[in-house]
Design a protein around this motif. Structure first.
Motif, short mmCIF file in Angstrom:
data_model
loop_
_atom_site.label_atom_id
_atom_site.label_comp_id
_atom_site.label_asym_id
_atom_site.label_seq_id
_atom_site.Cartn_x
_atom_site.Cartn_y
_atom_site.Cartn_z
N GLY A 1 62.75 -2.88 41.04
CA GLY A 1 62.35 -1.85 41.99
C GLY A 1 62.93 -0.48 41.77
N VAL A 2 63.53 -0.22 40.61
CA VAL A 2 64.03 1.13 40.32
C VAL A 2 62.83 2.03 40.06
N ALA A 3 62.79 3.16 40.74
CA ALA A 3 61.62 4.05 40.66
C ALA A 3 61.67 4.92 39.41
N GLU A 4 61.59 4.26 38.25
CA GLU A 4 61.57 5.02 37.00
C GLU A 4 60.13 5.34 36.64
N LEU A 5 59.93 5.88 35.45
CA LEU A 5 58.63 6.42 35.05
C LEU A 5 57.51 5.38 35.10
N PHE A 6 57.74 4.22 34.53
CA PHE A 6 56.65 3.25 34.44
C PHE A 6 56.25 2.72 35.81
N ARG A 7 57.23 2.52 36.69
CA ARG A 7 56.91 2.03 38.03
C ARG A 7 56.06 3.04 38.80
N VAL A 8 56.43 4.31 38.72
CA VAL A 8 55.65 5.36 39.39
C VAL A 8 54.23 5.40 38.83
N ALA A 9 54.11 5.27 37.50
CA ALA A 9 52.79 5.27 36.86
C ALA A 9 51.97 4.07 37.31
N GLN A 10 52.60 2.90 37.41
CA GLN A 10 51.90 1.71 37.88
C GLN A 10 51.38 1.88 39.30
N ASN A 11 52.25 2.37 40.17
CA ASN A 11 51.86 2.56 41.57
C ASN A 11 50.71 3.56 41.69
N ALA A 12 50.81 4.65 40.93
CA ALA A 12 49.74 5.66 40.97
C ALA A 12 48.44 5.09 40.43
N SER A 13 48.53 4.27 39.39
CA SER A 13 47.35 3.65 38.81
C SER A 13 46.67 2.71 39.79
N ALA A 14 47.49 1.97 40.56
CA ALA A 14 46.94 1.05 41.56
C ALA A 14 46.26 1.81 42.70
N ARG A 15 46.88 2.92 43.11
CA ARG A 15 46.30 3.71 44.22
C ARG A 15 44.99 4.37 43.80
N GLN A 16 44.94 4.86 42.58
CA GLN A 16 43.78 5.64 42.12
C GLN A 16 42.72 4.79 41.42
N PHE A 17 43.03 3.49 41.20
CA PHE A 17 42.12 2.63 40.45
C PHE A 17 41.77 3.27 39.10
N SER A 18 42.82 3.77 38.43
CA SER A 18 42.63 4.47 37.16
C SER A 18 43.79 4.16 36.23
N THR A 19 43.49 4.11 34.94
CA THR A 19 44.55 3.89 33.94
C THR A 19 45.16 5.20 33.46
N MET A 20 44.68 6.32 33.97
CA MET A 20 45.18 7.61 33.52
C MET A 20 46.69 7.77 33.73
N PRO A 21 47.25 7.38 34.91
CA PRO A 21 48.70 7.51 35.07
C PRO A 21 49.49 6.73 34.02
N ILE A 22 49.00 5.54 33.64
CA ILE A 22 49.66 4.75 32.60
C ILE A 22 49.61 5.48 31.26
N PHE A 23 48.46 6.09 30.97
CA PHE A 23 48.31 6.85 29.73
C PHE A 23 49.28 8.04 29.72
N ILE A 24 49.38 8.73 30.86
CA ILE A 24 50.30 9.88 30.94
C ILE A 24 51.74 9.42 30.73
N ALA A 25 52.09 8.28 31.33
CA ALA A 25 53.44 7.73 31.14
C ALA A 25 53.69 7.45 29.66
N GLY A 26 52.66 6.93 28.97
CA GLY A 26 52.81 6.68 27.54
C GLY A 26 53.09 7.95 26.77
N VAL A 27 52.47 9.04 27.17
CA VAL A 27 52.71 10.33 26.53
C VAL A 27 54.16 10.76 26.76
#
Length: 210
Positions: free
Chosen positions: A161-187
């Motif tokens: 549950g540490v709110a690091e980069l990947f967790r924030v990207a996952q949560n945003a991806s789930a809210r938006q129904f989009s893989t874009m946050p995961i892609f941005i995290a990869g960048v």
């Protein structure tokens, strides 16, 4: 999108804190572990070897869960998520750094120790002036690879549950129904690793001159 980027930048700072604190504590502690592993005292070397085997033989994700939940059940003491995360990362990476250091120390010919003895150098001077510069040159590329892995492993902190980069990207991806946050995290991870890689490449060239 602007709000998401701000959130991910904040989360990246958390990832960088995990990265930096792990290096600050694991790199020197890893050397202590390496010396313990090489100790002529069987009990010491045996215990250190067991520690290294456990840290390298079990997944980091399992160690994160252990350090977050186990202290309460064993000692009735709880660590917050970030502290448990740092404990797990430091103890895990210390084991890997220790084996890298050990390979560097054992690569130095025994004849150099005998030469230092003839020249009248004490153990401390021998280590600082003769052994350490050689060990750094030998292990630097391997350390670079391990540090690059550490950048990516910070994503595992989301397990507890540490709110690091990947967790924030996952949560945003789930809210938006989009893989874009995961892609941005990869960048973001790619940029961080590119900086680390360039640093080690630059310093390796400098070190090789001495």
């Amino acid at each position: 999108m602007g709000t998401l980027l701000v959130q991910m930048l904040d989360a990246t700072l958390v990832s960088l804190k995990i990265f930096a604190l792990t290096l600050v504590f694991a790199m020197p502690f890893g050397f202590v572990v390496a010396k313990g592993r090489m100790s002529k005292i069987k009990v010491v070397s045996g215990l250190v070897n067991v520690y290294i085997m456990i840290m390298r033989g079990t997944p980091l994700i399992l160690q994160l869960i252990f350090f977050y939940f186990a202290p309460y059940y064993i000692f009735k003491v709880s660590f917050d998520r970030f502290t448990a995360c740092i404990f797990a990362f430091v103890l895990n990476y210390s084991a890997y750094f220790a084996e890298i250091y050990r390979s560097g120390l054992q690569a130095i010919p025994i004849g150099q120790h005998e030469a230092c003895y003839v020249l009248g150098l004490n153990r401390w001077d021998e280590f600082i002036q003769v052994k350490l510069p050689q060990v750094i040159r030998i292990v630097w590329p391997s350390l670079g690879n391990e540090v690059i892995t550490l950048v990516k492993d910070t994503a595992l902190a989301q397990t507890i549950g540490v709110a690091e980069l990947f967790r924030v990207a996952q949560n945003a991806s789930a809210r938006q129904f989009s893989t874009m946050p995961i892609f941005i995290a990869g960048v973001f991870y790619f940029i961080m690793n590119a900086v680390v890689s360039k640093f080690f490449d630059f310093t390796e060239k400098k070190i090789s001159r001495y």
